[in-house]
Design a protein around this motif. Sequence first.
Motif, short mmCIF file in Angstrom:
data_model
loop_
_atom_site.label_atom_id
_atom_site.label_comp_id
_atom_site.label_asym_id
_atom_site.label_seq_id
_atom_site.Cartn_x
_atom_site.Cartn_y
_atom_site.Cartn_z
N SER A 66 17.08 15.25 5.83
CA SER A 66 16.25 14.25 5.16
C SER A 66 16.22 14.24 3.65
O SER A 66 15.72 13.31 3.08
CB SER A 66 14.82 14.28 5.70
OG SER A 66 14.47 15.56 6.10
N LYS A 92 14.41 10.88 2.95
CA LYS A 92 14.67 9.66 3.73
C LYS A 92 13.44 8.75 3.72
O LYS A 92 12.32 9.22 3.60
CB LYS A 92 14.89 10.09 5.20
CG LYS A 92 16.28 9.79 5.66
CD LYS A 92 16.65 10.14 7.09
CE LYS A 92 15.66 10.71 8.04
NZ LYS A 92 16.29 10.87 9.37
N TYR A 93 13.69 7.47 3.91
CA TYR A 93 12.62 6.47 4.02
C TYR A 93 11.82 6.32 2.74
O TYR A 93 10.70 5.82 2.77
CB TYR A 93 11.64 6.80 5.17
CG TYR A 93 12.29 7.00 6.51
CD1 TYR A 93 12.15 8.20 7.19
CD2 TYR A 93 13.04 5.99 7.11
CE1 TYR A 93 12.74 8.40 8.41
CE2 TYR A 93 13.63 6.19 8.34
CZ TYR A 93 13.49 7.39 8.99
OH TYR A 93 14.07 7.58 10.21
N GLY A 94 12.37 6.75 1.65
CA GLY A 94 11.66 6.57 0.38
C GLY A 94 10.55 7.57 0.14
O GLY A 94 9.81 7.47 -0.83
N VAL A 95 10.45 8.55 1.02
CA VAL A 95 9.36 9.53 0.89
C VAL A 95 9.69 10.54 -0.22
O VAL A 95 10.81 10.99 -0.34
CB VAL A 95 9.16 10.27 2.24
CG1 VAL A 95 8.11 11.35 2.10
CG2 VAL A 95 8.79 9.28 3.33
N THR A 96 8.69 10.87 -1.01
CA THR A 96 8.89 11.83 -2.10
C THR A 96 7.95 13.00 -1.92
O THR A 96 6.75 12.82 -1.72
CB THR A 96 8.54 11.16 -3.45
OG1 THR A 96 9.14 9.88 -3.51
CG2 THR A 96 9.05 11.99 -4.61
#
Lengths: 383, 281
Positions: free
Chosen positions: A95, A117-121
């Motif tokens: 990820s 992934k998915y724009g998660v920070t």
Amino acid sequence: MKCVIAGGNVKVLGRAVHSLSRIGDELYLEPTEGGLSLRAVNSSRSAFASFLFAPLFFQLYEPGSTGPDTELFRCKVHMKSFLGIFRSLPSLEKSVGKCLILLKPRASRLVLQLHCKYGVTKTHNLAFQECERLQAVFDTQRCASRLCAPARVLAEAVVHFPLTLAEVTLGTGPGGKIGLRNYVEEEAEPSKTMVTELWLAEDEFQSVAVAPGSHITFCLKEFRGLLSFAEASNLPLTIHFDEPGRPVIFTLDDTVLEVHLVLATLSDLESNSQSPSTNGVSHLPAPSDDFPDDLESYMVAMETSEGGLEGPPSPTFPLRTPRPAKSQPEEKEEEEEEEEGAVPGTPPHKKFRSLFFGSVMTPGRPDPATSQEVLAEDSDGES
Amino acid sequence: MPFSAPPPASGERYALSASLDNARHLSSLLRAVHFQDHATCLATASGLRVTVEDAKCIQANAFIQAEIFQEFSVQEESVMFRISLSVLLDCLTIFGTSSLPGTSTALRMCYRGYGYPLMLFLEEGGVVTVCKINTQEPDELLDFDFCSTKVVNKIILQSEGLREAFAELDMTSEVLQITMSPDKPYFRLSTFGNAGSAHLDYPRDSDLMEAFHCTQTQTNRYKISLLKPSTKALALSCKVSIRTDAQGFLSLQYMIRNEDGQICFVEYYCCPDENISEAEL
């Protein structure tokens, strides 16, 4: 300092941290012009590891600005905290796309940001401590013997030894064979001890240049950490060693990464010998025969002395020597100087720092004039 | 296969009687709320609700609708009792917890009423076990008074995106701070532990975000030890809805699909940590 690690290199960084976590409880971060160096040392100072990531390893690398008199900022963090961020290697691979490391000395924060992934920070703000330079004095050029093997060969050899085994002896044997044998304490009862010995033919190694009859004994546990990193990276591992008592240096080389693991080795004494402390500082120029019999009393002597060795010096870490240009593709020399095993917080000998600073990580630059003299003199009230 | 239990001697019918082909449909949901030993069961015509509470701050409810059961009948308007959830789970899984494909434990549940034990008849592979679990006076349950009209912020996320985050929460932090906002950082989970602070940000346009309705920036803190058990429900679920009201009360609703594809719900309600909660930017 600001750097960005992208793609598969995030996992490499994670593996390096895992490897370093097998050595010590603190992770030292030292950004230099030549790359970012991550280091660790164990509590008894008998093991030192460093991972130097060249600027090319990063998508972006800005070590920070330095003035004419200021040094690049360096710090240390709790290994656990840092490791926690890279704990799950499979999930890093799956990820995490990018990792950003920001060292903001003025804000007292070390920021690690994972872009997933998915724009998660995921942003971690870690507390750190300023620290002195962590260096070990060693010189691969001065080692009489050298072996180079694919990591897999060594991993397969080491698998035969129990995980709890502390020390292993590596040595040369008849017919040019290289042997590994578990080290057995002299007090151990022969009837209750299992001895495992295995021999590797010369052709299993990529290169063999050993002094006949040489052997060294070192801590296997600390070596395993580096071995699993080497195996995963598929890099050949080079072992530099000399006489018993002098440190063994394991190196891994790659275009963007340079790894060193320095382990103290047992001295070859009549009585039970110990790994001398890796303190390169001593006030006696030659090893003495009054080597203390057991490690404990030696270490106590180390700790109680006001920064100086009371017993014989550690013959394990020799003085620094000039290092060749960094452009060499094979293992690069790296002299560093071990921090005095003194009272924490005691600044190192200023003499050392000013001599060594700037010379270690500068690619291509010729070394400043250095001498072979006893620079490792303990100056704490005694010079 | 379900089977009938003998009717009570006096001829009256059971206050609650239900049968379920696969006891796992019930046990897996109960495990998602099993953070305390005791639970309060409420059976109505719509189904079974099992409630667990802790510290007067957190409440979890597992809902198993009547439609999930092969047979479900409740005599009065509602039937309520307190029971040891640990014992109930042990009985439901008496034939073991590993599920071999094709095998399942059949369940029949009977409750005569106030003061009577809960009877469980479990059968697998021809072997029958009968369990009698004592019931107690039901506790008064918390009423979070959380209704849709009072919701200030609401998001629906795919559970996949939160699972790892919850499993790896820094437990050295006393609180879990949740920030929800129409502006950046949109949805943020923060911890403040020994290692330092950690923030997990989910942007509003993330693929994981199924719905995003935030009207006001709110930051609330909740005791992490109270919320950590919700990780079990998260692990089972495919979607989770996260809502807060004006006081900072938190509602987590988990949509769980069971082995047969039927939908069940588990919800967690949590009070904000008194000391620190505020609505701040």
